[in-house]
Design an enzyme around this catalytic site. Structure first.
Site, PDB file in Angstrom:
ATOM      1  N   GLY A   1       0.936  -1.210   0.001  1.00 37.84           N
ATOM      2  CA  GLY A   1       0.199   0.193  -0.041  1.00 37.84           C
ATOM      3  C   GLY A   1       0.905   1.202   0.047  1.00 37.84           C
ATOM      4  O   GLY A   1       0.368   2.160   0.493  1.00 37.84           O
TER       5      GLY A   1
ATOM      6  N   TYR B   1     -14.496  -2.285   8.479  1.00 32.82           N
ATOM      7  CA  TYR B   1     -13.151  -1.711   8.663  1.00 32.82           C
ATOM      8  C   TYR B   1     -12.688  -1.957  10.264  1.00 32.82           C
ATOM      9  O   TYR B   1     -11.591  -2.578  10.380  1.00 32.82           O
ATOM     10  CB  TYR B   1     -12.911  -0.202   8.134  1.00 32.82           C
TER      11      TYR B   1
ATOM     12  N   ILE C   1      -4.991  10.925  10.085  1.00 33.95           N
ATOM     13  CA  ILE C   1      -3.692  11.080   9.826  1.00 33.95           C
ATOM     14  C   ILE C   1      -3.939  12.360   8.835  1.00 33.95           C
ATOM     15  O   ILE C   1      -4.577  12.430   7.747  1.00 33.95           O
ATOM     16  CB  ILE C   1      -2.783  10.135   9.062  1.00 33.95           C
TER      17      ILE C   1
END
Ligand code: NAD
Ligand code: SER
Length: 308
Positions: free
Chosen positions: A10, A140, A170
């Site tokens: 990723g 998730y 973030i």
């Protein structure tokens, strides 16, 4: 001890992009192999890797003499709700392949990014302690809680040196997030910069834990560098820096862009945000391996305004 060679999954994502650059500063470009399912023609040391292809993952790890994996590939909270089965498959089967390969090939260490999405309505929302009931509402969150349980299992059964943190939302200028519930806190800077009114998908008073990317990356590398005897928790360490609401973020950005306008139009992500906690207690990370953040709301906004 073998020379450190890292594989990042990723690597094209919001965190992967910044983390890969930082790891390359430390270990050298050709010691850090970036992988993703999005092509990246500009990256000098990149391989296409779908994390669901365990055979290819094992091949790359063997061929490049990889000793550590930072496993960032995942589908995030909001995107995950459109396809729960796919999210479960990508988030869990990708991770268990990394753990199995770590066991078979004897990797030195592996990193698993967990999240504040592991928390749910059974979790205390203020100063959320490290060890709490976790009953998330999103697929998730369910996949990340299960991922954390796998960390614990592979550590206690096979001695895999797996390390993990629960990142807050973030905030970065290098890359734009997609599919998350905290994405508003990055999108808002791009709107301000363009002189556009921002339509915020969370309500004005929704408080969430957040962190500037520089702190997240520094903390991740610090955790991975810490002596093994300092790592007391193999599930995700709580990690905190600041907590704010969209209203508070808007007010701080307005100090830089006085004409900036916002409108609050909460959508389905509001419910997800309300199921998470507001302020995290990360004292265990601070005590065990010396975690400390540098950026508060004011400092983060100043950096974002300068760099976006
Ligand atoms: P992102 O969505 O920006 O990036 C994820 C990357 O994974 C993308 O580049 C995507 O192409 C890749 N990917 C998706 N499916 C894949 C597959 N099958 N095979 C290979 N690659 C695939 O995510 P991010 O924000 O960079 O997050 C990185 C990690 O950190 C994730 O595990 C996420 O759960 C975790 N995390 C992120 C945040 C945040 O605020 N960004 C907060 C908490 C935890
Ligand atoms: N920032 C992430 C999200 O919103 C939290 O893991 O999905």
């Amino acid at each position: 001890m073998s020379e450190t060679r890292i594989l990042v999954t990723g690597a094209n994502g919001q965190i992967g992009n910044v983390l890969t650059n930082e790891l390359r500063k430390k270990f050298g470009t050709y010691h850090v192999l970036a992988t993703d399912i999005q092509k990246n023609a500009n990256d000098p040391h990149y391989e296409f890797l779908d994390i669901l292809n365990a055979v290819r993952m094992r091949e790359l790890i063997g061929d490049f003499g990889i000793t550590q994996v930072y496993h960032l590939a995942a589908i995030l909270s909001a995107g995950g709700e459109y396809n729960p089965m796919k999210t479960w498959n990508v988030n869990l089967n990708g991770w268990i392949s990394v753990l199995e390969i770590a066991r078979e090939l004897g990797l030195d260490k592996v990193f698993f990014p967990s999240t504040i999405a592991v928390f749910g309505k059974t979790t205390p929302r203020e100063l959320t302690p490290q060890h709490v009931p976790m009953q998330p509402d999103t697929i998730y969150g369910v996949s990340k809680v299960t991922g954390e349980l796998l960390n614990h299992y592979y550590f206690q059964k096979y001695g895999i040196d797996v390390r993990s943190v629960r990142y807050p939302g973030i905030i970065s200028y290098q890359s734009v997030p997609a599919g998350g519930t905290t994405d508003y806190a990055v999108e808002i800077f791009h709107a301000a910069k363009k002189g556009e009114k921002y339509e915020c998908f969370l309500a004005e008073n929704t408080r969430l834990p957040m962190m500037y990317a520089d702190d997240a990356i520094a903390g991740t590398i610090q955790l991975m560098d810490a002596p093994v005897e300092n790592i007391k928790c193999r599930m995700g360490y709580n990690l905190a820096a600041m907590s704010f609401t969209p209203g508070e973020l808007y007010a701080e950005i307005k100090n830089h862009y006085p004409d900036f306008e916002i409108e609050y139009k909460p959508d389905f992500r509001q419910k997800i945000a309300e199921s998470w906690t507001e302020v995290i207690d990360d004292s265990e990370a601070r005590k065990d391996w010396g975690w400390n953040h540098r950026f508060d709301l004011k400092a983060m906004v100043a950096e974002m305004v300068e760099n976006v």
